[in-house]
Design an enzyme around this catalytic site. Structure first.
Site, short mmCIF file in Angstrom:
data_model
loop_
_atom_site.label_atom_id
_atom_site.label_comp_id
_atom_site.label_asym_id
_atom_site.label_seq_id
_atom_site.Cartn_x
_atom_site.Cartn_y
_atom_site.Cartn_z
CD GLU A 81 -2.09 2.87 8.75
OE1 GLU A 81 -3.17 2.55 8.25
OE2 GLU A 81 -1.02 2.33 8.42
CD GLU A 140 0.03 -0.99 11.31
OE1 GLU A 140 0.09 -1.23 10.08
OE2 GLU A 140 -0.99 -0.58 11.88
C1 BG6 Z 1 -1.78 -0.65 7.75
C2 BG6 Z 1 -2.97 -0.98 8.62
O1 BG6 Z 1 -2.10 0.41 6.92
O2 BG6 Z 1 -1.34 -1.65 6.87
C3 BG6 Z 1 -3.10 -2.45 8.98
O3 BG6 Z 1 -2.91 -0.22 9.82
C4 BG6 Z 1 -2.82 -3.30 7.76
O4 BG6 Z 1 -4.38 -2.68 9.52
C5 BG6 Z 1 -1.40 -3.00 7.29
O5 BG6 Z 1 -3.01 -4.66 7.95
C6 BG6 Z 1 -0.95 -3.86 6.14
O6 BG6 Z 1 -1.86 -3.75 5.08
P1 BG6 Z 1 -2.50 -5.04 4.41
O7 BG6 Z 1 -3.47 -4.51 3.42
O8 BG6 Z 1 -1.38 -5.76 3.77
O9 BG6 Z 1 -3.13 -5.82 5.50
#
Ligand code: BG6
Length: 495
Positions: free
Chosen positions: A200, A393
């Protein structure tokens, strides 16, 4: 000659579609001071399990302070520093990979921890134990039938680079990063199938400590500092692509953003224009630089208007133009609403707080769930760049409970995945070249935003609480069996 159009039309996921799961080193590995690893910037984030929701959210949005940073550097206890213990993937990876294999996963995405390879970031020689750990990990993935999608940097840099050099603000960090990447290409090399230099790359703008390791109280001109760091990351990204292609010909090196599909709140032309600008500033600026190889004019205008000053060196523009990404990837959790109405209701979200969309439901953490937004983004990005796309993701953070039968019935997660995967299929039929999907937090890990263990994304439960207490045992959730069926059927069985 006339060609039968049906023959070339895609009807869904291909047999070689890369179904998988993703995690990141800082959120999973633990073992923060074993195997020769140095302290990294995520090891320094403090969490208190007695904090209420408000405090947790506030802590997420407050950036690191100099005082917190100094205290954390000296701290030896680990309870309040969850990234130091994670889920102990470092010692458990063989068992965890066996579970991924049982699910039929075809690709595993994780990040390499820079501070395991160069504990201080500026060391002359790499840490052999760290290199061996990744060789073993990635060979184990291949033995278990999984390709490796490796993130070279998922936020955390060796803490010493911030102490001594100011991190990404200093152009020297590019040289240290390149030295690290070179070791990876030379020593770990073909054990990685897809490389991602930066997780990101737009995160620096939304969460400067995570994304570019900046400490706000040390900056006079915070916004310029942020974009200076991002410029250095763009240069590091281009040089890494060049190096990978030289050392590992044919290697696939991608770019990634946190993608926010953006809608206008109304059809008022001002709202639509605002949407275009927000989309450019939050998303397309980053992919335009990495895929088209130059700073776009809309951003130059933004910099002029906001008095953002970036130092570029001679040759930077040529470097960006010559070294563009082989594929694009993104995380997708939610969409955003753009409006000129300052009173519009707000909603929580990944990295940013945005405007509420009255047509969407939200997760336990208030992130707005929007499967169709994923299809929209896939189409928009493919139309714009015509590059293979990889969803790095996607998933839902929720409170999971172990039922009286000892199982976790996470129907909400199954629904989330089903709806998003159904939209991916639609996008493929639309003609998008989508090559893979690594579901986020395939196994429960520490939340990156709020540092909570109770925000769970996995299809595999990890018995550990927010103080790091528990057996650390892994339990398959209902979604585990669902995802397994989805993979076995090439995305056809989603019921
Ligand atoms: C993404 C990141 O922005 O969101 C991850 O790359 C992160 O590292 C994921 O875990 C989900 O966010 P969160 O705050 O719910 O863990």
């Amino acid at each position: 000659m006339l060609k039968d159009i049906e023959q070339t039309t895609k009807t869904g996921f291909s047999k070689d579609f890369l179904w998988g799961g993703a995690i990141a080193a800082s959120q999973a590995d633990g073992a923060y001071n074993e195997g020769g690893k140095g302290l990294d910037t995520q090891d320094l984030r403090y969490f208190d399990s007695s904090w209420n929701r408000e405090k947790r959210n506030e802590n997420r949005n407050i950036n690191m302070t100099s005082e917190r940073f100094e205290t954390a550097l000296k701290a030896t206890e680990i309870e309040n520093y969850p990234f130091r213990w994670g889920i102990d993937f470092y010692h458990n990876y063989k068992n965890d990979l066996a579970l991924f294999e049982e699910m039929g996963m075809k690709v595993f995405r994780t990040s390499i921890n820079w501070a395991r390879i160069f504990p201080n970031g500026d060391d002359e020689n790499p840490n052999e134990e760290g290199i061996q750990f990744y060789i073993d990990l990635f060979e184990e993935c291949h033995k278990k039938g999984m390709k490796v999608f490796a993130t070279i940097l998922h936020y955390n840099i060796p803490a010493n680079l911030v102490v001594k050099y100011g991190g990404w603000k200093n152009r020297k960090t590019i040289d240290f990063y390149l030295r690290y990447a070179k070791v990876l290409f030379e020593r770990i090399g073909n054990r990685v199938d897809y490389w991602l230099p930066f997780n990101e790359i737009n995160a620096g703008k939304f969460n400067p400590y995570n994304g570019v390791c900046l400490i706000k109280d040390q900056e006079d001109d915070y916004e310029s500092a942020i974009f200076q760091c991002i410029h250095h990351q763009f240069i590091a990204n281009a040089l890494t692509i060049k190096l990978a292609h030289e050392i590992l010909p044919g290697s696939m090196v991608g770019g990634m953003i946190a993608r926010f599909t953006t809608y206008p709140a109304t059809c008022k032309p001002d709202d639509v224009m605002q949407m275009i600008l927000d989309d450019q500033y939050s998303n397309f600026f980053y992919t335009d630089v990495m895929a088209r190889g130059k700073y776009p004019a809309y951003m130059e205008r933004y910099f002029r208007k906001n008095k953002v000053k970036i130092q570029k060196q001679a040759g930077d523009d040529e470097l960006l133009a010559k070294n563009t990404v082989d594929f694009l990837s993104f995380s997708y959790y939610m969409s955003m609403v753009s409006t000129t109405d300052k009173e519009w209701a707000k909603a929580s979200g990944n990295l940013v707080t945005g405007n509420k969309n009255p047509h969407l439901k939200s997760s336990d953490w208030g992130w707005q769930i929007d499967p169709v937004g994923l299809r929209i983004s896939l189409n928009q990005m493919y139309d714009r760049y015509q590059l293979p796309l990889f969803i790095a993701e996607n998933g839902i953070g929720a409170f999971d409970e172990i039922g009286e039968d000892g199982k976790i019935h996470d129907q909400y997660r199954i629904e989330y995945l089903r709806e998003h995967i159904a939209q991916m299929k639609e996008a493929i039929i639309d003609g998008v070249n989508l090559i893979g999907y690594t579901m986020w937090g395939i196994i429960d890990i520490i939340s990156c935003g709020t540092i909570e263990m109770s925000k769970r994304y996995g299809v595999i439960y990890v018995d550990r609480d927010e103080r790091g207490q528990g057996t650390n045992k892994r339990i398959k959730k209902d979604s585990f069996y669902w995802y397994k069926k989805c993979i076995e059927s090439d995305g056809e069985k989603l019921d």
